[in-house]
Design a protein around this motif. Sequence first.
Motif, PDB file in Angstrom:
ATOM      1  N   GLN A 474      65.151  -4.335 -50.762  1.00  0.00           N
ATOM      2  CA  GLN A 474      66.337  -4.063 -50.521  1.00  0.00           C
ATOM      3  C   GLN A 474      67.557  -4.864 -50.919  1.00  0.00           C
ATOM      4  O   GLN A 474      68.682  -4.720 -51.446  1.00  0.00           O
ATOM      5  N   SER A 475      67.259  -6.123 -51.040  1.00  0.00           N
ATOM      6  CA  SER A 475      68.097  -7.235 -51.728  1.00  0.00           C
ATOM      7  C   SER A 475      67.867  -7.095 -53.277  1.00  0.00           C
ATOM      8  O   SER A 475      68.706  -7.705 -54.089  1.00  0.00           O
ATOM      9  N   GLU A 476      66.854  -6.543 -53.829  1.00  0.00           N
ATOM     10  CA  GLU A 476      66.714  -6.314 -55.154  1.00  0.00           C
ATOM     11  C   GLU A 476      66.602  -7.814 -55.898  1.00  0.00           C
ATOM     12  O   GLU A 476      66.525  -7.865 -57.168  1.00  0.00           O
ATOM     13  N   SER A 477      65.961  -8.708 -55.027  1.00  0.00           N
ATOM     14  CA  SER A 477      65.489  -9.959 -55.582  1.00  0.00           C
ATOM     15  C   SER A 477      64.180 -10.068 -55.708  1.00  0.00           C
ATOM     16  O   SER A 477      63.507 -11.048 -56.017  1.00  0.00           O
ATOM     17  N   ARG A 478      63.284  -9.027 -55.271  1.00  0.00           N
ATOM     18  CA  ARG A 478      62.015  -8.947 -55.072  1.00  0.00           C
ATOM     19  C   ARG A 478      61.534  -7.802 -55.832  1.00  0.00           C
ATOM     20  O   ARG A 478      62.175  -6.701 -55.412  1.00  0.00           O
ATOM     21  N   LEU A 479      60.359  -7.757 -56.608  1.00  0.00           N
ATOM     22  CA  LEU A 479      59.821  -6.571 -57.093  1.00  0.00           C
ATOM     23  C   LEU A 479      58.185  -6.421 -56.618  1.00  0.00           C
ATOM     24  O   LEU A 479      57.698  -7.360 -56.781  1.00  0.00           O
ATOM     25  N   LEU A 480      58.052  -5.542 -55.961  1.00  0.00           N
ATOM     26  CA  LEU A 480      56.742  -4.992 -55.409  1.00  0.00           C
ATOM     27  C   LEU A 480      55.936  -4.052 -56.222  1.00  0.00           C
ATOM     28  O   LEU A 480      56.360  -3.171 -56.400  1.00  0.00           O
ATOM     29  N   THR A 481      54.698  -4.580 -56.718  1.00  0.00           N
ATOM     30  CA  THR A 481      53.892  -3.471 -57.462  1.00  0.00           C
ATOM     31  C   THR A 481      52.577  -3.170 -56.659  1.00  0.00           C
ATOM     32  O   THR A 481      52.009  -3.923 -56.079  1.00  0.00           O
ATOM     33  N   ALA A 482      52.087  -1.745 -56.469  1.00  0.00           N
ATOM     34  CA  ALA A 482      51.050  -1.425 -56.051  1.00  0.00           C
ATOM     35  C   ALA A 482      49.776  -1.338 -57.147  1.00  0.00           C
ATOM     36  O   ALA A 482      50.102  -0.404 -58.056  1.00  0.00           O
ATOM     37  N   GLU A 483      48.754  -1.943 -56.945  1.00  0.00           N
ATOM     38  CA  GLU A 483      47.974  -1.977 -58.310  1.00  0.00           C
ATOM     39  C   GLU A 483      46.480  -1.367 -57.920  1.00  0.00           C
ATOM     40  O   GLU A 483      46.060  -1.558 -56.643  1.00  0.00           O
ATOM     41  N   ALA A 484      45.655  -1.189 -59.178  1.00  0.00           N
ATOM     42  CA  ALA A 484      44.400  -0.698 -58.843  1.00  0.00           C
ATOM     43  C   ALA A 484      43.314  -1.832 -58.693  1.00  0.00           C
ATOM     44  O   ALA A 484      42.245  -1.514 -58.068  1.00  0.00           O
ATOM     45  N   ASP A 485      43.704  -3.098 -58.571  1.00  0.00           N
ATOM     46  CA  ASP A 485      42.877  -4.248 -58.257  1.00  0.00           C
ATOM     47  C   ASP A 485      42.746  -4.536 -56.803  1.00  0.00           C
ATOM     48  O   ASP A 485      42.331  -5.702 -56.341  1.00  0.00           O
ATOM     49  N   LYS A 486      43.608  -3.482 -55.898  1.00  0.00           N
ATOM     50  CA  LYS A 486      43.619  -3.394 -54.571  1.00  0.00           C
ATOM     51  C   LYS A 486      44.550  -4.698 -54.056  1.00  0.00           C
ATOM     52  O   LYS A 486      44.441  -4.863 -52.823  1.00  0.00           O
ATOM     53  N   THR A 487      45.620  -4.984 -54.775  1.00  0.00           N
ATOM     54  CA  THR A 487      46.401  -6.047 -54.570  1.00  0.00           C
ATOM     55  C   THR A 487      47.626  -5.426 -54.375  1.00  0.00           C
ATOM     56  O   THR A 487      48.020  -4.585 -55.029  1.00  0.00           O
ATOM     57  N   ILE A 488      48.809  -6.084 -53.656  1.00  0.00           N
ATOM     58  CA  ILE A 488      50.055  -5.873 -53.957  1.00  0.00           C
ATOM     59  C   ILE A 488      50.731  -7.175 -54.695  1.00  0.00           C
ATOM     60  O   ILE A 488      50.347  -8.055 -53.993  1.00  0.00           O
ATOM     61  N   LYS A 489      51.346  -7.075 -55.780  1.00  0.00           N
ATOM     62  CA  LYS A 489      52.028  -8.439 -56.378  1.00  0.00           C
ATOM     63  C   LYS A 489      53.345  -8.210 -56.139  1.00  0.00           C
ATOM     64  O   LYS A 489      54.036  -7.140 -56.352  1.00  0.00           O
ATOM     65  N   VAL A 490      53.958  -9.363 -56.076  1.00  0.00           N
ATOM     66  CA  VAL A 490      55.338  -9.832 -55.704  1.00  0.00           C
ATOM     67  C   VAL A 490      56.157 -10.458 -56.871  1.00  0.00           C
ATOM     68  O   VAL A 490      55.254 -11.733 -57.228  1.00  0.00           O
ATOM     69  N   TYR A 491      56.788 -10.092 -57.634  1.00  0.00           N
ATOM     70  CA  TYR A 491      57.692 -10.817 -58.667  1.00  0.00           C
ATOM     71  C   TYR A 491      59.061 -11.290 -58.132  1.00  0.00           C
ATOM     72  O   TYR A 491      59.476 -10.453 -57.416  1.00  0.00           O
ATOM     73  N   LYS A 492      59.523 -12.135 -58.813  1.00  0.00           N
ATOM     74  CA  LYS A 492      60.940 -12.518 -58.579  1.00  0.00           C
ATOM     75  C   LYS A 492      61.537 -13.134 -59.733  1.00  0.00           C
ATOM     76  O   LYS A 492      60.737 -13.460 -60.854  1.00  0.00           O
ATOM     77  N   GLU A 493      62.627 -13.193 -60.009  1.00  0.00           N
ATOM     78  CA  GLU A 493      63.363 -13.704 -61.159  1.00  0.00           C
ATOM     79  C   GLU A 493      63.083 -15.145 -61.133  1.00  0.00           C
ATOM     80  O   GLU A 493      63.048 -16.000 -60.286  1.00  0.00           O
ATOM     81  N   ASP A 494      63.036 -15.517 -62.498  1.00  0.00           N
ATOM     82  CA  ASP A 494      62.837 -17.019 -62.679  1.00  0.00           C
ATOM     83  C   ASP A 494      64.282 -17.700 -62.587  1.00  0.00           C
ATOM     84  O   ASP A 494      65.322 -17.486 -63.581  1.00  0.00           O
ATOM     85  N   ASP A 495      64.386 -18.553 -61.442  1.00  0.00           N
ATOM     86  CA  ASP A 495      65.855 -19.049 -61.275  1.00  0.00           C
ATOM     87  C   ASP A 495      65.977 -20.054 -62.326  1.00  0.00           C
ATOM     88  O   ASP A 495      67.223 -20.734 -62.466  1.00  0.00           O
ATOM     89  N   THR A 496      64.979 -20.614 -63.043  1.00  0.00           N
ATOM     90  CA  THR A 496      65.242 -21.871 -64.067  1.00  0.00           C
ATOM     91  C   THR A 496      65.703 -21.338 -65.329  1.00  0.00           C
ATOM     92  O   THR A 496      65.940 -22.212 -66.189  1.00  0.00           O
ATOM     93  N   ALA A 497      65.710 -20.024 -65.599  1.00  0.00           N
ATOM     94  CA  ALA A 497      65.862 -19.365 -66.852  1.00  0.00           C
ATOM     95  C   ALA A 497      67.145 -19.214 -67.180  1.00  0.00           C
ATOM     96  O   ALA A 497      68.012 -19.153 -66.086  1.00  0.00           O
ATOM     97  N   THR A 498      67.609 -19.545 -68.264  1.00  0.00           N
ATOM     98  CA  THR A 498      68.989 -19.359 -68.685  1.00  0.00           C
ATOM     99  C   THR A 498      68.835 -18.737 -70.060  1.00  0.00           C
ATOM    100  O   THR A 498      67.982 -18.492 -70.621  1.00  0.00           O
ATOM    101  N   GLU A 499      70.193 -18.183 -70.402  1.00  0.00           N
ATOM    102  CA  GLU A 499      70.285 -17.409 -71.668  1.00  0.00           C
ATOM    103  C   GLU A 499      69.949 -18.405 -72.937  1.00  0.00           C
ATOM    104  O   GLU A 499      69.608 -17.756 -73.989  1.00  0.00           O
ATOM    105  N   GLU A 500      69.953 -19.603 -72.688  1.00  0.00           N
ATOM    106  CA  GLU A 500      69.627 -20.651 -73.815  1.00  0.00           C
ATOM    107  C   GLU A 500      67.891 -20.603 -73.901  1.00  0.00           C
ATOM    108  O   GLU A 500      67.330 -20.666 -75.080  1.00  0.00           O
ATOM    109  N   THR A 501      67.627 -20.803 -72.723  1.00  0.00           N
ATOM    110  CA  THR A 501      65.924 -20.900 -72.854  1.00  0.00           C
ATOM    111  C   THR A 501      65.236 -19.730 -72.930  1.00  0.00           C
ATOM    112  O   THR A 501      64.172 -19.786 -73.679  1.00  0.00           O
ATOM    113  N   HIS A 502      65.779 -18.615 -72.736  1.00  0.00           N
ATOM    114  CA  HIS A 502      65.109 -17.483 -72.994  1.00  0.00           C
ATOM    115  C   HIS A 502      66.348 -16.348 -73.665  1.00  0.00           C
ATOM    116  O   HIS A 502      66.714 -15.338 -73.182  1.00  0.00           O
ATOM    117  N   PRO A 503      66.470 -16.585 -74.973  1.00  0.00           N
ATOM    118  CA  PRO A 503      67.584 -15.903 -75.520  1.00  0.00           C
ATOM    119  C   PRO A 503      67.047 -14.301 -75.884  1.00  0.00           C
ATOM    120  O   PRO A 503      65.992 -14.094 -76.044  1.00  0.00           O
TER     121      PRO A 503
END
Length: 516
Positions: A474-503
């Motif tokens: 609901q905060s849109e800061s986490r992304l959850l995926t349901a997968e075929a390897d029987k796991t749930i994977k949770v992703y978040k934004e890389d706080d250290t990334a900037t437009e210079e480091t990841h153009p």
Amino acid sequence: MVEEVQKHSVHTLVFRSLKRTHDMFVADNAKPIPLDDESHKVKMAVKLRTEYGSVLHMPTLKENMREKGGPATGDPYGHKQYSGNQGQELEYMITGTHPYPSGPGVALTADTKIQRMPSESAAQSLAVALPASQTRLDANRTAAGVGEIYRHAGISERSQPPGMSVAMMEAGGNKNSALVAKKAPTMPKPQWHPPWKLYRVISGHLGWVRCIAVEPGNQWFVTGSADRTIKIWDLASGKLKLSLTGHISTVRGVIVSARSPYLFSCGEDKQVKCWDLEYNKVIRHYHGHLSAVYGLDLHPTIDVLVTCSRDSTARIWDVRTKASVHTLSGHTNAVATVKCQAAEPQIITGSHDTTIRLWDLVAGKTRVTLTNHKKSVRAVILHPRHYTFASGSPDNIKQWKFPDGNFIQNLSGHNAIINTLAVNSDGVLVSGADNGTMHLWDWRTGYNFQRVHAAVQPGSLDSESGIFACVFDQSESRLLTAEADKTIKVYKEDDTATEETHPVSWKPEIIKRKRF
């Protein structure tokens, strides 16, 4: 006695061969008769009078004339220019395609249906008073009109009066704005989004995790699996809170109500269940589907549940009475996904028959059928802020505009069976595929800014790499995926990334937006 053959040098023999060839092709029977200049002038003069006689009297710019009213130097046909007032400023007679008076309430007579053009000085003072854009348009219209006459007459632009090209340049930089080729649309620069990184893998299910939903309070989330269980997990810690059993086959859809403490689930056992989360028990069943139920969604403003099934139908249920309000028929193959919204059209379905249908909830009938996809449509997602939606298929991800399903653009490049789509308010669109790849896109431009292929859980086969469902919390800061390897994977934004480091490796390339 045999006559001796006369010997010739190689040079003589080649020369004779060349001469024979020349004699063969020298005949000029097929060559066009040389053009007679006088005849061509007469022919073009006649053509001008017959085809353009009605506009020849129209004014030309003064630069095209001698100051004293002589014929233009660039006119090879010697047409008489209308210069009745020698030694004075030129005036021209204008008539429209229909006779018209000089003003309202003036009777049409031989005098009033012809208007005189103002003198040059008057025209210049009028031009000063006009806005620049209007002046340019008016001048452009005259210049282009005269230029067209000369061009149709077969005169090259170089032979036009020298002032004309200057006048045209002054009149707006081109001969006719309508004739200028428009620039192909280029992709606007996409908004920068930080990359997403995997930070948690949650295990616990004993089969493929087929569906996932986050509760409105953002405290926990729920998953459904091929192990026939529904599990509730703490969102912050990733720990298991509760397991619910009751389905007798794979659980294919789960959703948590924002209006009541209910959880709804559906599965390949044809069952649709309503769970009361205060008692953790099933309190209602919705019977009617004839085959596996693949997906479900709740209406955001009324107590209505919509389910879709392999029996090629979607059904609308009254949550309280369990009654089937409508059966949405029309698809010719399994309906893989269904979404609801408060605005019209209130129900959207995607099917294995390659079509998307937008439904009228009240009438229970199709409003629009979208047939652009070539392969099964397994995923549909609505944008949380814009009045648009996207659909996922192995051929393309397509974006559409409500309410009529007008096509916006293709998002190409995710060449796999797309099982799921998710989008957040920042315009990050996520597509998850059967081969375990996940692509992240900028919603507005369709730019693919990240591709993820997470490793499978240790102990799983590489073939068990697949994403069946994904959702933002609901905060849109986490992304959850349901997968075929029987796991749930949770992703978040890389706080250290900037437009210079990841153009953004973006080029303003020409967009090829195909409808099909």
